[in-house]
Design an enzyme around this catalytic site. Structure first.
Site, PDB file in Angstrom:
ATOM      1  N   GLY A  69      37.027  44.566  34.379  1.00  0.00           N
ATOM      2  CA  GLY A  69      37.584  43.564  34.131  1.00  0.00           C
ATOM      3  C   GLY A  69      36.438  42.232  34.706  1.00  0.00           C
ATOM      4  O   GLY A  69      36.125  41.128  34.027  1.00  0.00           O
ATOM      5  N   ASN A 149      48.168  37.716  36.785  1.00  0.00           N
ATOM      6  CA  ASN A 149      48.258  38.817  37.410  1.00  0.00           C
ATOM      7  C   ASN A 149      49.189  38.674  38.788  1.00  0.00           C
ATOM      8  O   ASN A 149      49.706  39.816  39.348  1.00  0.00           O
ATOM      9  CB  ASN A 149      46.912  39.300  37.995  1.00  0.00           C
ATOM     10  CG  ASN A 149      46.104  38.185  38.575  1.00  0.00           C
ATOM     11  OD1 ASN A 149      46.001  37.107  38.064  1.00  0.00           O
ATOM     12  ND2 ASN A 149      45.787  38.404  39.708  1.00  0.00           N
ATOM     13  N   CYS A 325      43.102  41.242  45.135  1.00  0.00           N
ATOM     14  CA  CYS A 325      42.098  40.650  46.117  1.00  0.00           C
ATOM     15  C   CYS A 325      42.201  39.599  46.950  1.00  0.00           C
ATOM     16  O   CYS A 325      41.823  39.452  47.778  1.00  0.00           O
ATOM     17  CB  CYS A 325      40.901  39.989  44.832  1.00  0.00           C
ATOM     18  SG  CYS A 325      41.460  40.345  43.358  1.00  0.00           S
TER      19      CYS A 325
HETATM   20  C1  LIG Z   1      43.800  38.981  35.380  1.00  0.00           C
HETATM   21  C2  LIG Z   1      42.627  39.990  35.701  1.00  0.00           C
HETATM   22  N1  LIG Z   1      41.295  39.817  35.312  1.00  0.00           N
HETATM   23  C3  LIG Z   1      40.380  40.439  35.910  1.00  0.00           C
HETATM   24  C4  LIG Z   1      40.670  41.436  36.975  1.00  0.00           C
HETATM   25  C5  LIG Z   1      39.599  42.316  37.480  1.00  0.00           C
HETATM   26  O1  LIG Z   1      39.454  43.638  36.918  1.00  0.00           O
HETATM   27  P1  LIG Z   1      38.692  44.610  37.759  1.00  0.00           P
HETATM   28  O2  LIG Z   1      39.331  45.282  38.844  1.00  0.00           O
HETATM   29  O3  LIG Z   1      38.472  45.892  36.451  1.00  0.00           O
HETATM   30  O4  LIG Z   1      37.361  44.137  38.008  1.00  0.00           O
HETATM   31  C6  LIG Z   1      41.890  41.712  37.431  1.00  0.00           C
HETATM   32  C7  LIG Z   1      42.139  42.848  38.456  1.00  0.00           C
HETATM   33  O5  LIG Z   1      43.152  42.604  39.108  1.00  0.00           O
HETATM   34  C8  LIG Z   1      42.957  41.066  36.928  1.00  0.00           C
HETATM   35  O6  LIG Z   1      44.280  41.037  37.088  1.00  0.00           O
END
Ligand SMILES: Cc1ncc(COP(=O)(O)O)c(C=O)c1O
Length: 381
Positions: A69, A149, A325
């Site tokens: 992502g 998220n 994060c």
């Molecule tokens: C809305 C959203 N975008 C991007 C990401 C990033 O994804 P990745 O962990 O695959 O880099 C996340 C991960 O929690 C997310 O929730």
């Protein structure tokens, strides 16, 4: 063990891991090689691309693979900005985007672009009037996530699509990482959406695979240059096994959607109704259809989220302080702050995120332990 942190990552499906193992061990050729091992790998790669495209109702040539992502978001935000900079240098991202989008936008703001942040309502939805007011003749990109998220709020992608309908020069990007398999695809992959980001580990695939949807004909600068893979858009030898495992996981998740989502919603609603009976509880996620069924974010008043997370961990129940994060950084949920929740209250937030893997007996255990945690924290409250 009770795993209620499925928005951070999901447990890979056994079938998906089996596909990975099969392909990695038997179809190990480099898809760019001229010999038949390469051809076999290339066929698996293209078959997986087609399967993913078909499941999403888009064309195969509109799917480009990435490592997850974060890369997908970085690529679209920066790739669109550099592609379109001769037309303007203004981009808009919502105030509740994942750091993968927000930090990419911030990076651009340090490299000659101007970034506006579209505010959200106190419920956590992008405010359409305020977004409309930010649009300018030099705006080249708007990026709004499909499902938030941190609290699960489903963003008004259809309405934003209508707002941008007569502004074809503005690229519209949707971070769909938390939406896939949780809400109907057509609700966030509208005809007006030009780009969307996805990540396999959020839907029981393996880590290190993601993809972007790029509407046919829409231009994007490549971020990785080299051997010319992915139609010269992203050079590096393709992760064929991971991609095949992703296609498998997506098919399984989508096959199960019809039964899984009502079940997940039922569990979420039960937890909500029980928690709401306690006096010192703040519930940050809404329960209407405008929220994804799998996420419930709440706080015990006066008790920091990490204390609650660790108290549950003692009983092998895994939840999180909002996003994975922000939790390690010890930051309060950015979404709650953007909604106007006072910092002290935002610091109490914890997120449970459910999956079809979970069941009612786990919900009951969770609620039993919740009572203990709540009583234990009485003095702090
Ligand atoms: C809305 C959203 N975008 C991007 C990401 C990033 O994804 P990745 O962990 O695959 O880099 C996340 C991960 O929690 C997310 O929730």
């Amino acid at each position: 063990m009770i795993y209620f942190d499925n928005s951070a990552t999901t447990i890979p499906y056994a079938e998906s891991l089996r596909t990975y193992q099969e392909v990695a061990s038997k179809i190990f050729g480099n898809p760019s090689s001229l010999h038949n091992l390469g051809t076999k790998a290339s066929r698996i790669l293209e078959a997986s691309r087609k399967q993913i495209a078909d499941l999403l109702g888009v064309k195969s040539n509109e799917i480009l693979f990435t490592s997850g992502g974060t890369e997908s978001d970085n690529w679209v935000i920066k790739g669109v900005a550099f592609e379109k900079e001769r037309y303007g240098k203004h981009i808009i991202v919502s105030d509740i985007e994942h750091p993968a989008v927000k930090e990419s936008a911030k990076w651009l703001s340090q490299h000659g672009f101007e970034v506006s942040y579209a505010p959200v309502t106190s419920q956590g939805f992008v405010d359409l009037d305020q977004l409309a007011a930010l649009l300018r003749p030099d705006t080249i990109l708007v990026s709004v996530m499909a499902v938030n998220n941190e609290i699960g709020a489903i963003q008004p992608i259809q309405a934003i699509s209508e707002l941008l309908a007569d502004k074809p020069t503005i690229a519209f990007h949707v971070d769909a990482v938390q939406a896939i398999g949780k809400i109907p695809t057509q609700s966030y992959l509208t005809d007006r959406v030009d780009f969307a980001s996805f990540s396999a580990h959020k839907f029981h695939g393996v880590r290190g695979v993601g993809f972007i949807y790029r509407k046919e004909g829409k231009k994007l600068q490549p971020l990785l240059t080299g051997g010319g893979q992915e139609g010269d858009m992203r050079s590096t030898t393709e992760n064929v096994a991971g991609i095949a495992a992703t296609a498998k996981a997506l098919r399984l998740v989508m096959d199960k959607e019809e039964t899984a989502l009502p079940k997940i919603a039922l569990m979420r609603n039960l937890i909500h109704d029980e928690l709401a009976k306690f006096e010192d509880i703040s519930i940050f996620s809404g329960m209407s259809d405008d929220f994804a069924p799998n996420i419930l974010t709440f706080g015990i008043k006066g008790v920091r989220g990490e204390v609650v997370v660790h108290a549950f961990e003692e009983h092998e129940i895994y939840i999180s302080t909002t996003s994975a994060c922000s939790s390690k950084a010890g930051k309060p949920a950015g979404t709650l702050i953007a909604m106007g929740v006072p910092t002290k209250q935002a610091q109490t937030a914890v997120r449970i995120s459910l999956d079809d893997d979970n069941d009612m007996s786990q919900v009951e255990q969770f609620l039993t332990i919740f009572k203990q945690v709540y009583n234990k924290t009485q003095k702090v409250r």
